[in-house]
Every structure is written in structure tokens, then in C-alpha cells.
Scaffold this active site. Structure first.
Site, mmCIF file in Angstrom:
data_model
loop_
_atom_site.group_PDB
_atom_site.id
_atom_site.type_symbol
_atom_site.label_atom_id
_atom_site.label_comp_id
_atom_site.label_asym_id
_atom_site.label_seq_id
_atom_site.Cartn_x
_atom_site.Cartn_y
_atom_site.Cartn_z
ATOM 1 C CG ASP A 342 46.812 43.264 34.648
ATOM 2 O OD1 ASP A 342 47.561 42.661 35.429
ATOM 3 O OD2 ASP A 342 47.033 44.419 34.232
ATOM 4 C CD GLU A 378 46.858 41.519 39.212
ATOM 5 O OE1 GLU A 378 48.016 41.234 39.549
ATOM 6 O OE2 GLU A 378 46.593 42.214 38.212
#
Length: 702
Positions: A342, A378
Site C-alpha cells: 500500500d 501501489e
């Protein structure tokens, strides 16, 4: 109680069959107490007197799995100097393998009195916070083996443990929403029939429900609020949180592996649940604030490139050790197959800039364990210069946000998208080829947990996040969505037919694109969140997958597209197209060719036309340049993909000299999509009419 010196490594609580070794790092502490917690609320404190390189440790004979514990740190509380030790706060072990309980929000869990953030709060947090748990590391893995699915065979399925399983009609009530549900035959059967090879789970590291959300009767449903980087989230366990969550997670991994499905974890190493300077003191802040967090020039405050209040200090050797130890633990002890990171750009920030050669990436590159699993970035964060799609090191793959945006723009009719669409369809060579990566570096997706579902992407122009309690201010406002003529629910049959066709267009485009496709859970049967594009706080039916009782046409179509891709290597090439004939293939045709709807080769003028929204692409199955695993030549059928993203029907001419006869195998204008072997046959030079916003695939046998 006997207290032996113990060892400084490994960190955390390590049970060896006769007792437990405890070790914790803190450079800021004057002294640290290990507190063993009883169920009656009492605690037994043991001072950790042995110290090696700021790691305090002790071995306690007879301390068994299931024992709850925490730490109390004695030291300076001086926020102006970045010091926040407070012995009134029971702290979680950063290396805890399991965590029990939940936070009961109140002033007790904060290091300061409300309204006076620079003063020390001496209220005891123990009755109001979570506790670490000693776990039994032994587990019968049997003959478990990782599937080790290569990227060109991989189909990712992003899912939430609870959201995927909470409403499945075949699951017993006591298993719904748990790790055990992931291992249930009904879930595994759905995934295998769909053709999924890897389950990408949204955060399962122990996370915290934010104080603000709890006060609003909401919760941190998505889980991007980690407090325990080694501990499976205890609320997803069906039968206890004193270590049972570890056994249950391992059992789920073992069952998924047996079905040939990899398990990839969405991990949040960029920040913790302790928030900014006004956040609670749960673990890292109280142990050694300045060693774990990026502090601002005024050390009372935190640097924040994540939008969550804090960022971990990636140039700290202790933070890097924590992350690498965590990653290795989940691979070696929990048998997971990879990670999706993330806000991964934050991991690259050693100071302010995003540096692709930062210490973290160097460590991953040389690590003999972590470097061998799937690593997915990401590639953005909220800091300056944080959008880094295409800039991660060669070992990594990336969520390709540019793919998502371009494909959405094409099908909603945005002008000047054809040229970029061609790049995204063929693996985004503009992003990945220069640094030696291949098309498989691109994780292609149209939807994910963050944003509209596939159904809502074609049913709403605007977000509808009123249920989140922020007056619809939260969530992305520019969604590249189109409601097809009506906002939200409608009885208009023409609108509904167009929406269904658009969903088939997105699914088909995803599966026909070079790279690695990723589906979002429930999109295969058009789940909706009622236009909410930021359901992070909605632990309810609004965000859970609603399973159709009798299947759905979209589900059947999605299965067919996944299996079409899996059956044909021309859709999952490991090298970029050359745009010319491939030597050694005895085929004079180029490996790829682009045509206008009239069947003429695309010119520069065609690519640059603002109004051009249609084209054909020829994929030559007889000109695949990469060899098979034993060096053999790979040959496949050839395909002609016809895209009509315009608002009107168009007549397409099948190009001459690229095959005498073709058969329609996919037609998104038809609800069933067309089954292989049943479509119409078309001769070279023949004509096909594609209705507005539709896609047709023609196949020519090798």
C-alpha cells in the site's frame, strides 16, 4: 517466578516448548517492564534488565502459548524533543505474533490529557487497550507447497476476508467473515471455476478501528490502519484470539494452496494506527517515537505522506529490520506467496524525495526469501512527487493506474484516447520497457477496493458517499465513470442493456490485455455499493459481496473471458510486441498490426484524431517471440480484436492478407458473449457491424 537472561534475538515473544523468550527494542527507554496479564485484570511486572544494542530481553520458563502480555516503558515524556515514553500506557509488542482484544476508546489510551497535548497523562491504559499474545509456532503444514504460479499464468482476485464471505448462502453462520470461510469448499470452488490463480487479500495484519469512526458508529472496514505487522487480525478468527487466529489463517492458506491458489497480502508498512501528535499511544510511539516515525522540524509533529497522520521512518535501521522481519515471517511461517504494498512510494522516501534505489528496495533485492515471492507496488502516495507508476525497480510489478484510467476513458467516450489505449492494451511498454521489465510488470485493473465497483462505474456519474458521515466530501470526485443515461437505479431497459454491455466491455478488455489482470471481488456478478466510492468505513451489507442465488450472465461471461485468456498464450505474452515479423517463425506477418474500421492500417493521422474511438488489432499467434520452458517454440491461434467505443454502430472490414477465414468467439453486444465454436464465420474482406460501444473478437486457427 524465574527470570533468566534470555537472548536479544529474535525480537518478540518466542516459545520453545518449555518457556518464552521476550525481546524488545528501545533506544529511548530508561527501563522497560514486561507485564504478564491475567484474565482477572491483574498483571505481573518483570523488569527486562539485560540489554544488548538497545534490545532488552529475558527468558521466562513456564510461560506458555496463550499468555497475554504488554510492555511499560519508563523514560522521558518531552514531546518538544520527540520523546513520548509513558509508563502508564501498556504497549503492544511490535513483534507480537497475535493480539487479543480491541481498543476501548477514551482518554486512557492517549499519552496526554485531552486539551493539553504537551502534558503527560497518567491514566492507566491497560483495561482499555489490546494485549500481545504468546503463540505456539508449531503447525502441521502436511505436504503444503506454494503454487509458484508464473506471472503470465496469473489472474489476481482482490478480496476482503469479511466482505467476500459474509453473505455467501452456503457458509455456516459461525464461519462467515472469517479466515475459515476462505477455506470453505464453496469459496474455493467459486475461485477455481472462475479461473483465479491468486487471492489478493486486503489487510489482514492486526488493525485498529479509529476513534473518530467508532464515535460515528462506523469502523475501519478496509483495515489500512495497522498496529501489528506480525499478527493476523483477530476479528477475522472464528474461534478465539489467543493465538487461534494464527492457526486459522495457516489452515486457510493450506487449503487455498491445495486448490492451486496463491495468497497475496495487501500490506501497510508506510504508517501505523497511532496517527499524528494527537493520536493514541498503543505501541511504537511509547517504545521509541523518534526511531520509528518521521518527525517534522518541530519534533512534536509528524511528517505525513500517507494522509493518515504519520509515516514510518524508512531510513531507520530498526524500521527496516521490522519490515523485513515481518515480510520474511509471513513467507516462511505463514506460507504466503507475495505482497501488495500500500502507498509503496512512501517506502522509497528516505528524506522527502521518492528514490527508487532507497534502502528498502536494496534490502528486498538481496533478501533470499522476500525477493523470491510476488512483489506488487501501489506506486503512489499523497506526498509531493508521489505518483511513481513505471518507476519501481525491475524485481517489482505495479498496479497500473494509467491502465485503469485509459480503459475507463476509452469506453466512456473521451477523445484522444486511442494511442494511449493501444499502449495499455499491449502491456504499457512506455512505462516498463526502458528498465528491462516486461509486460507482466503491469498489474492491469479497471476497478479495485478503492473507488466504484464495476457496476457503479457504469451506473453513476457522481459519488454518493453520504453514509460515510462527511457530507459526501470524502472519496475521489473524478472517477472517469459514466452512468449510461441515468444516475443510479433505473427501470429503463435501454440504459440497463447498455450498462450490461459496458461491464462486458471492461471485463473483455481486461482479459485481452497484455500484463496481469486483476478482478475486484464481486465484480464478476455486478455487485454494487450504491454509488459509494469510498466504502472504507462501511462494515455492512453496503460493502459486503451480495452473492446471486442462481449465478448471473456476467459471471458466465467473466469465466469465459478468463479461460479464453488462460487457453491462449497470445494474450499473455512475456515479451513486448516487436511490430514486425519475428525471425525464426516462418511467418511474414507482423506479430501485431493495427487497422481502422475500414480495414486499412492505422496512420499517424488516425492515431491523432480526436474523434477516433474505434480500431482493430491483429494478434499473430504464429509470431510469439518467447520460447516455452524447454526452449520450444510457442504457437497459438491468431485473433482480431475489434473495438467500437463510439456512440453509434460502425461497420468493420476484416483486413485482407491476415487470414482467409475467421470465427466470432466474443461479442459483447450479446448478453451471453458467444461461446467458442458457435459464432458466425467471416471471410477476409468481409464486413461486420458492431453496435455502439461493443467489442468483438475473431479467432483464426493456427
Amino acid at each position: 517466578m524465574q527470570v533468566w537472561p534470555g537472548e536479544a534475538y529474535p525480537l518478540g515473544a518466542t516459545y520453545d516448548g518449555a518457556g518464552t523468550n521476550f525481546a524488545v527494542f528501545s533506544e529511548a527507554a530508561d527501563r522497560i517492564e514486561l507485564c504478564l496479564l491475567d484474565d482477572d485484570g491483574s498483571e505481573t511486572a518483570v523488569e527486562l534488565r539485560e540489554t544488548d544494542a538497545f534490545v532488552r530481553h529475558a527468558y521466562l520458563p513456564g510461560v506458555m502459548p496463550g499468555q497475554r502480555y504488554g510492555f511499560r516503558v519508563h523514560g522521558p515524556y518531552a514531546p518538544g524533543r520527540g520523546q513520548r515514553a509513558n509508563s502508564a500506557k501498556l504497549l503492544l509488542d511490535p513483534y507480537a505474533r497475535a493480539i487479543s482484544g480491541s481498543v476501548k476508546w477514551g482518554e486512557e489510551v492517549y499519552g496526554y490529557p485531552f486539551g493539553a497535548p504537551d502534558k503527560r497523562n497518567d491514566l492507566d491504559s491497560a483495561p482499555h487497550t489490546m494485549s500481545s499474545v504468546v503463540v505456539n509456532p508449531y503447525f502441521d503444514w502436511g505436504d503444503d507447497r506454494r503454487p509458484r504460479t508464473e506471472y503470465h499464468h496469473t489472474v489476481l482476485y482482490e478480496a476482503h476476508v469479511k466482505g467476500l464471505t459474509m453473505q455467501h448462502p452456503e457458509l455456516p453462520d459461525e464461519l462467515r467473515g472469517t479466515y475459515a470461510a476462505l477455506a470453505h469448499p464453496a469459496i474455493i470452488e467459486h475461485l477455481t471455476e472462475l479461473g483465479i490463480t491468486a487471492l489478493e487479500l486486503m489487510p489482514v495484519h492486526q488493525f485498529v478501528n479509529d476513534h473518530r469512526l467508532v464515535d460515528m458508529d462506523l469502523s475501519n472496514y478496509w483495515g489500512y490502519n495497522t498496529i501489528g505487522f506480525f499478527a493476523p487480525h483477530n476479528a477475522y478468527a472464528s474461534w478465539g484470539d489467543r493465538g487461534q487466529q494464527v492457526l486459522e489463517f495457516k489452515s486457510a492458506v493450506r487449503a487455498l494452496h491445495e486448490a492451486g491458489i496463491e495468497v497475496i497480502l495487501d500490506v501497510v508498512y508506510n504508517h501505523t494506527a497511532e496517527g499524528n501528535h494527537l493520536g493514541p499511544t498503543l505501541s511504537f510511539r511509547g517504545l521509541d517515537n523518534a526511531s520509528y516515525y518521521r518527525l517534522a522540524d518541530d519534533p512534536r509533529y509528524y511528517m505525513d505522506t500517507t494522509g493518515t497522520g504519520n509515516s514510518l521512518l524508512m531510513r531507520s535501521p530498526h524500521v527496516l529490520q521490522l519490515i523485513m522481519d515481518s515480510l520474511r515471517y509471513w513467507v516462511t511461517e505463514m506460507h504466503v506467496d507475495g505482497f501488495r504494498f500500500d502507498l509503496a512510494a512512501t517506502l522509497a522516501r528516505q528524506f522527502h524525495e521518492v528514490d527508487r534505489l532507497s534502502s528498502f528496495f536494496d534490502l528486498v533485492q538481496q533478501d533470499p526469501v522476500v525477493s523470491q515471492v510476488k512483489l506488487i507496488a501501489e506506486p503512489w502516495d499523497v506526498g509531493e512527487g508521489g505518483y511513481q507508476v513505471g518507476n519501481f525497480p525491475p524485481l517489482w510489478t505495479e498496479w497500473n493506474g494509467k491502465y485503469r484510467d485509459t480503459v475507463r476513458d476509452l469506453w466512456r467516450g473521451e477523445p484522444r484516447t486511442l494511442a494511449e489505449f493501444a499502449s495499455r492494451l499491449t502491456g504499457s511498454s512506455d512505462l516498463y520497457q526502458d528498465d528491462g521489465r516486461r509486460p507482466l510488470a503491469s498489474i492491469n485493473f479497471v476497478t479495485c477496493h478503492d473507488g466504484f465497483t464495476l457496476h457503479d462505474l457504469v451506473a453513476y456519474n457522481n459519488k454518493h458517499n453520504e453514509a460515510n458521515g462527511e457530507d459526501n466530501r470524502d472519496g475521489e470526485s473524478h472517477n472517469r465513470s459514466w452512468n449510461c443515461g441515468a444516475e443510479g437505479d433505473t427501470d429503463d431497459e435501454a440504459v440497463l442493456a447498455l450498462r450490461a454491455r459496458q461491464m462486458r466491455n471492461f471485463i473483455a478488455t481486461l482479459m485481452l490485455s497484455q500484463g496481469v489482470p486483476m478482478l475486484s471481488h464481486g465484480d464478476e456478478f455486478a455487485r454494487t455499493q450504491g454509488g459509494n466510492n469510498n466504502a472504507y468505513c462501511q462494515d455492512s451489507e453496503l460493502a459486503w459481496v451480495s452473492w446471486p442465488e442462481d449465478g448471473s450472465e456476467l459471471l458466465d461471461f467473466t469465466r469465459a473471458m478468463v479461460w479464453l485468456r488462460r487457453d491462449h498464450p497470445v494474450f499473455r505474452r512475456r515479451r513486448f510486441f516487436h511490430g514486425r515479423p519475428v525471425q525464426g517463425t516462418h511467418d511474414e506477418l507482423s506479430d501485431i498490426a493495427w487497422f481502422t474500421p475500414e480495414g486499412e492500417e492505422m496512420t499517424q493521422r488516425d492515431w491523432g484524431s480526436a474523434q477516433a474511438r474505434a480500431l482493430s488489432v491483429f494478434l499473430n499467434g504464429n509470431a510469439i517471440s518467447e520460447p516455452g520452458p524447454r526452449g520450444e517454440r510457442i504457437a497459438d491461434d491468431s485473433f482480431l480484436l475489434l473495438f467500437n467505443a463510439s456512440p453509434k454502430a460502425l461497420e468493420f472490414v476484416v483486413p485482407v492478407n491476415h487470414g482467409r477465414q475467421w470465427q466470432v468467439v466474443v461479442d459483447t453486444a450479446r448478453s451471453e458473449g458467444v461461446a467458442p465454436g458457435t459464432g458466425a464465420k467471416v471471410e477476409a474482406g468481409g464486413r461486420l457491424t458492431l453496435i455502439d460501444r461493443s467489442l468483438t473478437v475473431l479467432q483464426r486457427p493456427a
